[in-house]
Design a protein around this motif. Structure first.
Motif, PDB file in Angstrom:
ATOM      1  N   PHE A   8       7.632  -9.445   3.466  1.00 53.89           N
ATOM      2  CA  PHE A   8       8.494  -8.985   2.371  1.00 53.89           C
ATOM      3  C   PHE A   8       8.375  -9.916   1.164  1.00 53.89           C
ATOM      4  CE2 PHE A   8      12.721  -9.701   0.420  1.00 53.89           C
ATOM      5  CZ  PHE A   8      12.880  -8.474  -0.230  1.00 53.89           C
ATOM      6  N   LEU A   9       8.371 -11.222   1.414  1.00 50.54           N
ATOM      7  CA  LEU A   9       8.273 -12.193   0.321  1.00 50.54           C
ATOM      8  C   LEU A   9       6.914 -12.139  -0.373  1.00 50.54           C
ATOM      9  CD1 LEU A   9      10.012 -15.321   1.927  1.00 50.54           C
ATOM     10  CD2 LEU A   9      10.964 -13.746   0.225  1.00 50.54           C
ATOM     11  N   GLN A  10       5.871 -11.770   0.388  1.00 51.19           N
ATOM     12  CA  GLN A  10       4.520 -11.691  -0.189  1.00 51.19           C
ATOM     13  C   GLN A  10       4.270 -10.387  -0.938  1.00 51.19           C
ATOM     14  OE1 GLN A  10       1.396 -12.596   2.738  1.00 51.19           O
ATOM     15  NE2 GLN A  10       2.906 -13.777   3.902  1.00 51.19           N
ATOM     16  N   ALA A  11       5.061  -9.346  -0.593  1.00 48.82           N
ATOM     17  CA  ALA A  11       4.826  -8.017  -1.177  1.00 48.82           C
ATOM     18  C   ALA A  11       5.279  -7.971  -2.633  1.00 48.82           C
ATOM     19  CB  ALA A  11       5.555  -6.962  -0.350  1.00 48.82           C
ATOM     20  N   ASN A  12       4.643  -7.108  -3.396  1.00 47.67           N
ATOM     21  CA  ASN A  12       4.942  -7.009  -4.830  1.00 47.67           C
ATOM     22  C   ASN A  12       6.032  -5.997  -5.147  1.00 47.67           C
ATOM     23  OD1 ASN A  12       2.855  -8.868  -5.643  1.00 47.67           O
ATOM     24  ND2 ASN A  12       1.374  -7.269  -5.150  1.00 47.67           N
ATOM     25  N   SER A  13       6.072  -4.893  -4.387  1.00 48.58           N
ATOM     26  CA  SER A  13       6.950  -3.781  -4.771  1.00 48.58           C
ATOM     27  C   SER A  13       8.261  -3.724  -3.998  1.00 48.58           C
ATOM     28  CB  SER A  13       6.205  -2.459  -4.575  1.00 48.58           C
ATOM     29  OG  SER A  13       5.842  -2.299  -3.208  1.00 48.58           O
ATOM     30  N   CYS A  14       8.357  -4.431  -2.891  1.00 50.10           N
ATOM     31  CA  CYS A  14       9.520  -4.297  -2.010  1.00 50.10           C
ATOM     32  C   CYS A  14      10.704  -5.119  -2.547  1.00 50.10           C
ATOM     33  CB  CYS A  14       9.151  -4.748  -0.597  1.00 50.10           C
ATOM     34  SG  CYS A  14      10.172  -3.985   0.678  1.00 50.10           S
ATOM     35  N   LYS A  15      11.848  -4.447  -2.738  1.00 51.99           N
ATOM     36  CA  LYS A  15      13.006  -5.083  -3.379  1.00 51.99           C
ATOM     37  C   LYS A  15      14.105  -5.475  -2.397  1.00 51.99           C
ATOM     38  CE  LYS A  15      12.371  -2.198  -7.515  1.00 51.99           C
ATOM     39  NZ  LYS A  15      12.997  -1.117  -8.322  1.00 51.99           N
ATOM     40  N   HIS A  16      14.189  -4.782  -1.265  1.00 48.25           N
ATOM     41  CA  HIS A  16      15.332  -4.973  -0.373  1.00 48.25           C
ATOM     42  C   HIS A  16      14.870  -5.257   1.056  1.00 48.25           C
ATOM     43  CE1 HIS A  16      17.630  -3.254  -3.678  1.00 48.25           C
ATOM     44  NE2 HIS A  16      16.822  -2.202  -3.659  1.00 48.25           N
ATOM     45  N   PHE A  17      15.505  -6.262   1.676  1.00 44.86           N
ATOM     46  CA  PHE A  17      15.209  -6.608   3.062  1.00 44.86           C
ATOM     47  C   PHE A  17      16.481  -6.449   3.890  1.00 44.86           C
ATOM     48  CE2 PHE A  17      14.636  -9.586   6.630  1.00 44.86           C
ATOM     49  CZ  PHE A  17      13.419  -9.141   7.123  1.00 44.86           C
ATOM     50  N   ILE A  18      16.431  -5.586   4.893  1.00 44.78           N
ATOM     51  CA  ILE A  18      17.586  -5.315   5.748  1.00 44.78           C
ATOM     52  C   ILE A  18      17.250  -5.782   7.158  1.00 44.78           C
ATOM     53  CG2 ILE A  18      19.168  -3.560   6.667  1.00 44.78           C
ATOM     54  CD1 ILE A  18      17.040  -2.571   3.724  1.00 44.78           C
ATOM     55  N   ASP A  76       0.822  -1.210   0.000  1.00 46.40           N
ATOM     56  CA  ASP A  76       0.000   0.000   0.000  1.00 46.40           C
ATOM     57  C   ASP A  76       0.855   1.259   0.000  1.00 46.40           C
ATOM     58  OD1 ASP A  76      -2.903   1.003   0.351  1.00 46.40           O
ATOM     59  OD2 ASP A  76      -1.794   2.126   1.882  1.00 46.40           O
ATOM     60  N   SER A  77       2.002   1.213   0.679  1.00 41.89           N
ATOM     61  CA  SER A  77       2.866   2.396   0.778  1.00 41.89           C
ATOM     62  C   SER A  77       3.862   2.493  -0.371  1.00 41.89           C
ATOM     63  CB  SER A  77       3.636   2.379   2.099  1.00 41.89           C
ATOM     64  OG  SER A  77       4.545   1.289   2.140  1.00 41.89           O
ATOM     65  N   ASP A  78       3.928   1.457  -1.227  1.00 38.26           N
ATOM     66  CA  ASP A  78       4.927   1.381  -2.303  1.00 38.26           C
ATOM     67  C   ASP A  78       6.352   1.346  -1.763  1.00 38.26           C
ATOM     68  OD1 ASP A  78       3.023   1.422  -4.404  1.00 38.26           O
ATOM     69  OD2 ASP A  78       2.851   3.595  -4.226  1.00 38.26           O
ATOM     70  N   ALA A  79       6.524   0.773  -0.566  1.00 41.55           N
ATOM     71  CA  ALA A  79       7.856   0.686   0.033  1.00 41.55           C
ATOM     72  C   ALA A  79       8.748  -0.202  -0.823  1.00 41.55           C
ATOM     73  CB  ALA A  79       7.764   0.131   1.447  1.00 41.55           C
ATOM     74  N   ILE A  80       9.968   0.267  -1.113  1.00 40.05           N
ATOM     75  CA  ILE A  80      10.890  -0.545  -1.914  1.00 40.05           C
ATOM     76  C   ILE A  80      11.949  -1.205  -1.042  1.00 40.05           C
ATOM     77  CG2 ILE A  80      10.511   0.853  -3.962  1.00 40.05           C
ATOM     78  CD1 ILE A  80      13.279   2.053  -3.536  1.00 40.05           C
ATOM     79  N   ALA A  81      11.937  -0.890   0.268  1.00 39.08           N
ATOM     80  CA  ALA A  81      12.872  -1.541   1.193  1.00 39.08           C
ATOM     81  C   ALA A  81      12.210  -1.651   2.559  1.00 39.08           C
ATOM     82  CB  ALA A  81      14.171  -0.748   1.290  1.00 39.08           C
TER      83      ALA A  81
END
Length: 515
Positions: free
Chosen positions: A122-132, A97-102
């Motif tokens: 994170f794995l279920q989200a469509n737009s998130c590219k980076h997991f820290i 919903d927030s379009d978070a990319i990380a």
């Protein structure tokens, strides 16, 4: 220059050796904090994070939250703080919903597996590219494949970074809130919203660089973030971080670090008083010598609790009012004027309030009406939800959904809530969220969720359930089912199974009949 992080940069230059953060036995001064923020900011840029990008943050009250929050600000991105108790599907919703990319996420432990839930989302989200992952001290589990290690970032030698220029109207944070319809909505707050609110909070609490605040409210929450974190950094004062509210720990930390400013929700005041009355406290007299002001918000403070706290600690307790949509602080009782127990005080400077009837016309003094707010603290709107925004902000006025009366001296008293929001221990809980989750249960036919009085939390969540024909499931089984799927503060502790629910002729459930 409207970047929140410039307040940190100023302190790193002006008072570099002053203590910024206190966490357990560790102290971090402003110069050290700024360097760590710069290290993380440089790493975010290497990931490709740019101004206006959204970066989610899920972390309890510890230095990593503060470092990450201001690093996100430094690069010109928008922080999206998440409740650390959200489960996987809830995290995924907020990321998309927030379009978070990380997502920067605390690893946690078996008792609070924030990292496990965060990575699942994170794995279920469509737009998130980076997991820290912010590694937990005592957690030896291997990090998921492709994860960036936060501690490695802090070992970087790149300690210089100048905050990116931001305009007043540029977005600073997206704070998730909700209403009685649909999913949670992201209140989009500008740099100006957040800076002005911190300045107002500093003025109303008279906070100086020599003061010490304590963060018992979660910093991912709007109250803790604005009134505690941003205000402390603005003032250049020290901040004691408490990841979990335990009365004994809080009292010990207040004593050890000579805390001057305390802010909490009423349940925290109740908890501190109960601990003191049951166990006594060798610290009370010393704490009372240092305390300058105590702040209460999030829900109405019982007058008796307020009076007892003031008597025991010899400190003024000032009540205020706010919501995510108002950055959050909108009104407060002021130290230099008469305080009225039970009142949220008066509007902040630059903020206007009025009470209106159903026709939108302002009601007479002392009469009840919906509270409307206008001023520098009103949000830009709900992120990507123009229709919801248009319903909430009309001609510049924020419609709060709260029923108030304003007396002849301008003091505002909250009477009731127009919306069905449940406030449990200072957390806002929205019935629709719970109802939609339970409607996926194979045995549930109908459900209605309400708040019922609770002496410790203010309100508790109760669900009334009608089962499908010939289905058998116990209330306890439904409670456990909800616990597995909803954040720990949110799931209903009480479930009552009924044959039917009271309804109108059109089929709308009459929740007032259940109370």
């Amino acid at each position: 220059m409207y970047n929140l992080a410039t307040n940190l940069e100023r302190n790193a230059s002006f008072c570099p050796t002053n203590t910024a953060l206190i966490f357990q036995e560790h102290k971090i001064n402003y110069q050290e904090l700024n360097r760590m923020v710069n290290q993380v900011a440089n790493q975010l840029v290497k990931l490709g994070i740019k101004p206006y990008d959204k970066v989610a943050l899920s972390c309890p009250n510890m230095p990593a939250f503060v470092i990450s929050y201001y690093a996100i600000q430094k690069v010109g991105a928008v922080a999206v703080p998440l409740n650390i108790m959200l489960k996987g599907t809830e995290v995924a919703y907020h990321l998309d919903d927030s379009d978070a990319i990380a997502l920067i996420c605390y690893q946690g432990n078996s008792a609070l597996p924030t990292g496990q839930f965060g990575h699942a989302g994170f794995l279920q989200a469509n737009s998130c590219k980076h997991f820290i992952m912010i590694e937990a001290e005592n957690n030896q589990e291997a990090l998921p494949e492709g994860t960036h290690a936060f501690n490695a970032w802090l070992a970087s030698s790149e300690i210089h970074f100048d905050a990116v220029y931001r305009k007043a109207e540029d977005s600073c944070v997206i704070l998730y809130t909700s209403g009685t319809t649909g999913h949670a909505k992201g209140a989009e707050l500008s740099q100006s919203n957040m800076l002005c609110n911190a300045q107002a909070c500093q003025a109303l609490t008279n906070q100086k660089g020599t003061d010490v605040s304590i963060a018992v409210l979660p910093l991912f929450h709007t109250f803790g973030q604005s009134l505690i974190l941003n205000t402390s950094v603005l003032a250049g004062s020290a901040l004691v971080l408490i990841p979990r509210f335990v009365p004994k720990t809080v009292m010990q930390q207040m004593y050890a670090h000579k805390v001057t400013h305390f802010a909490g929700v009423p349940t925290m005041y109740i908890g501190l008083l109960a601990f003191t009355e049951k166990h006594g406290s060798e610290y009370i007299s010393e704490i009372a010598k240092n305390m300058k002001v105590a702040i209460s918000g999030g829900a109405s403070m019982p007058v008796e609790i307020l009076k007892r706290f003031e008597e025991i600690l010899n400190v003024p307790v000032i009540e205020g009012y706010g919501l995510s949509e108002s950055s959050p602080v909108a009104a407060f009782n002021l130290l230099e004027y008469k305080r009225k127990p039970g009142s949220i005080g008066q509007p902040l400077p630059g903020v206007t309030m009025k009470a209106v009837g159903k026709d939108g016309i302002e009601v007479a003094q002392g009469k009840e009406g919906e509270l409307l707010i206008r001023g520098h603290n009103v949000m830009k709107g709900y992120y990507k939800k123009p229709e919801e925004t248009a319903k909430t902000i009309v001609n510049g006025w924020l419609h709060t959904g709260d029923i108030v009366r304003i007396d002849d001296e301008g003091y505002v008293f909250v009477v009731d809530r127009l919306k069905e929001v449940i406030i449990r221990g200072g957390f806002n809980i929205y019935p629709r969220d719970i109802e939609e989750t339970f409607m996926t249960h194979p045995d549930v036919h109908l459900i209605a969720v309400i708040g019922v009085p609770h002496k410790t939390y203010g309100e508790e969540v109760k669900a009334f359930v009608v089962l499908k024909e010939d289905r058998k499931v116990t209330p306890k089984e439904l409670v456990n089912w909800g616990k597995e799927r909803l954040a720990d503060y949110k799931y209903p502790r009480q479930v009552e199974i009924l044959e039917s629910l009271p309804m109108t002729a059109t089929g709308k459930i009459l929740k007032r009949m259940l109370k």
